[in-house]
Enzyme design. Sequence first.
Site, PDB file in Angstrom:
ATOM      1  N   THR A   1      21.266  52.735  78.445  1.00 16.39           N
ATOM      2  CA  THR A   1      21.463  54.182  78.301  1.00 16.39           C
ATOM      3  C   THR A   1      22.467  54.491  77.198  1.00 16.39           C
ATOM      4  O   THR A   1      22.480  55.604  76.684  1.00 16.39           O
ATOM      5  CB  THR A   1      21.969  54.795  79.626  1.00 16.39           C
ATOM      6  OG1 THR A   1      23.006  53.948  80.139  1.00 16.39           O
ATOM      7  CG2 THR A   1      20.854  54.905  80.640  1.00 16.39           C
ATOM      8  N   ASP A   2      23.289  53.525  76.823  1.00 15.80           N
ATOM      9  CA  ASP A   2      24.379  53.869  75.878  1.00 15.80           C
ATOM     10  C   ASP A   2      23.856  54.288  74.521  1.00 15.80           C
ATOM     11  O   ASP A   2      24.268  55.312  73.979  1.00 15.80           O
ATOM     12  CB  ASP A   2      25.452  52.771  75.794  1.00 15.80           C
ATOM     13  CG  ASP A   2      24.989  51.437  75.246  1.00 15.80           C
ATOM     14  OD1 ASP A   2      23.771  51.240  75.084  1.00 15.80           O
ATOM     15  OD2 ASP A   2      25.870  50.587  74.977  1.00 15.80           O
TER      16      ASP A   2
ATOM     17  N   GLU B   1      21.988  50.907  82.358  1.00 21.79           N
ATOM     18  CA  GLU B   1      21.606  49.843  81.423  1.00 21.79           C
ATOM     19  C   GLU B   1      20.685  50.418  80.355  1.00 21.79           C
ATOM     20  O   GLU B   1      19.727  51.125  80.669  1.00 21.79           O
ATOM     21  CB  GLU B   1      20.895  48.739  82.213  1.00 21.79           C
ATOM     22  CG  GLU B   1      21.272  47.348  81.807  1.00 21.79           C
ATOM     23  CD  GLU B   1      22.751  47.021  82.072  1.00 21.79           C
ATOM     24  OE1 GLU B   1      23.532  47.066  81.087  1.00 21.79           O
ATOM     25  OE2 GLU B   1      23.115  46.738  83.221  1.00 21.79           O
TER      26      GLU B   1
ATOM     27  N   ASP C   1      30.001  48.382  75.553  1.00 20.53           N
ATOM     28  CA  ASP C   1      30.752  47.132  75.744  1.00 20.53           C
ATOM     29  C   ASP C   1      32.136  47.211  75.114  1.00 20.53           C
ATOM     30  O   ASP C   1      33.137  46.798  75.706  1.00 20.53           O
ATOM     31  CB  ASP C   1      29.988  45.956  75.142  1.00 20.53           C
ATOM     32  CG  ASP C   1      28.601  45.805  75.731  1.00 20.53           C
ATOM     33  OD1 ASP C   1      28.301  46.492  76.723  1.00 20.53           O
ATOM     34  OD2 ASP C   1      27.819  45.003  75.187  1.00 20.53           O
TER      35      ASP C   1
ATOM     36  N   ALA D   1      26.084  35.430  78.372  1.00 24.62           N
ATOM     37  CA  ALA D   1      25.701  35.635  79.774  1.00 24.62           C
ATOM     38  C   ALA D   1      25.538  37.120  80.089  1.00 24.62           C
ATOM     39  O   ALA D   1      25.392  37.501  81.243  1.00 24.62           O
ATOM     40  CB  ALA D   1      26.752  35.025  80.690  1.00 24.62           C
ATOM     41  N   GLY D   2      25.583  37.966  79.060  1.00 28.51           N
ATOM     42  CA  GLY D   2      25.492  39.399  79.311  1.00 28.51           C
ATOM     43  C   GLY D   2      26.800  39.987  79.796  1.00 28.51           C
ATOM     44  O   GLY D   2      26.831  41.084  80.349  1.00 28.51           O
ATOM     45  N   LEU D   3      27.906  39.278  79.598  1.00 33.30           N
ATOM     46  CA  LEU D   3      29.213  39.781  80.018  1.00 33.30           C
ATOM     47  C   LEU D   3      30.049  40.182  78.792  1.00 33.30           C
ATOM     48  O   LEU D   3      31.253  40.393  78.893  1.00 33.30           O
ATOM     49  CB  LEU D   3      29.942  38.737  80.874  1.00 33.30           C
ATOM     50  CG  LEU D   3      29.149  38.290  82.114  1.00 33.30           C
ATOM     51  CD1 LEU D   3      29.897  37.209  82.878  1.00 33.30           C
ATOM     52  CD2 LEU D   3      28.850  39.472  83.039  1.00 33.30           C
ATOM     53  N   SER D   4      29.386  40.255  77.652  1.00 31.33           N
ATOM     54  CA  SER D   4      29.972  40.824  76.435  1.00 31.33           C
ATOM     55  C   SER D   4      31.168  40.060  75.883  1.00 31.33           C
ATOM     56  O   SER D   4      32.212  40.629  75.584  1.00 31.33           O
ATOM     57  CB  SER D   4      30.364  42.280  76.659  1.00 31.33           C
ATOM     58  OG  SER D   4      29.365  43.071  76.125  1.00 31.33           O
TER      59      SER D   4
ATOM     60  N   SER E   1      31.058  38.980  73.016  1.00 34.51           N
ATOM     61  CA  SER E   1      31.143  39.434  71.614  1.00 34.51           C
ATOM     62  C   SER E   1      32.011  40.686  71.510  1.00 34.51           C
ATOM     63  O   SER E   1      32.842  40.787  70.607  1.00 34.51           O
ATOM     64  CB  SER E   1      29.753  39.654  71.009  1.00 34.51           C
ATOM     65  OG  SER E   1      29.042  40.651  71.694  1.00 34.51           O
TER      66      SER E   1
END
Length: 382
Positions: free
Chosen positions: A34-35, A32, A171, A122-125, A127
């Site tokens: 790190t990207d 998390e 993502d 929800a943090g599940l991308s 977008s």
Amino acid sequence: MSQTFIATFQQIYAHKPDGLASAPGRVNLIGEFTDYNLGYVFPAALNFRTQVLFRARTDQQIVVHSQNYPGESDSFSLQAPIEPGPSQWGNYIRAMAYVLQQAGFTLCGADLLIDSDVPQGAGLSSSAALEVAIGGALNQLSGLALTPAQIALFGQQAENQFMNCQCGIMDQMISAQATAGHALLLDCETLATRAVPIPADLALVIVNSNYPRKLVDSEYNGRRQDCEQAAAIMKVATLRDATMDLLLQHQNAMTAQQFKRAHHVISENARVLATVDALQNSDMAQLRQLMQASHQSLRDDFEVTVPATDGLVEICQAALGANGAVRMTGGGFGGAIICLCAEQDVALVEQAVAAHYQARFGLTADVYICQAGTGLTVQVFS
Ligand code: ADP
Ligand code: MG
């Protein structure tokens, strides 16, 4: 895909669609923040997807509707400079067209209809799923011959250059390139990937805290700045090139905050590589320890958890005991947690969340039991 989706397209645009692009949301197993420090991440795509029906137009207009936002649509010309418009979600489509034009591509006009079961915010991308699906549609309609990885990079540019979110590449890359049943080890510096099978009996259980997220982009961008400053103090290009020894040598030259941010990223990169091995060996004890350490680092060093997500992790870890690995996942400040456990233990998570989460935090959580899905697909109708 449902027939009513196609029927709705025909109702709106008075023509049949030419095809369908579809891209998944994602859950990050570990790695998390790190990207954008050009380190390692280990996400899997979800079976939740964003679908885009598309049809070419001859008038250099892009028109878009979303079944998730009934009554709101957006349209813009490809012949004038593309600027943010009145529709918040419509800007993601403008953003994709903008970055493709900036790169010198000539785009064809399009009628677009979106439908998605990726939970938003929800943090599940959702977008990234939207950007990659739109990228797939525009690539097909305009004959751009982009690879999935190139579409992913344009999706990231859309967030960075148009949506004011300085996100990394994770993502979009997983949404574009995922293999069903696998997680993807991604090296964010070289963009090399390795698909790692998820053991068949291991369930991906996602629990959305439904905690109202606020100021997420500004907090996110602030963390990124801390990381860049810490790297500059250590005289490395990115935190990817730093080690714990190097960090300790420079501790006195940094603020406590810069030190903690860098400490998270350096330790998290090591945890990603260890998690790949643990998953391959189905070593639950090791997975549990790595995910617990990741969560603690996100809570104490990167400071992106909230009491609701810390509490959810506690509740689920207590329910699973030695048989599960649990941590927050995604951009933080609310959002979701992930539990890795055997299928037969999923009910333990559901029961524990129902018994304790609302009582402690006054919020209702959603539990999703997911399989690792496939990446971007583009289908042309005959
Ligand atoms: P996340 O990516 O974690 O779900 P973001 O805030 O980055 O959260 O992205 C959510 C935004 O993406 C929504 O507010 C909306 O603008 C856009 N979006 C996502 N899915 C759709 C959809 N199906 N239709 C229209 N817009 C969408
Ligand atoms: Mg997003």
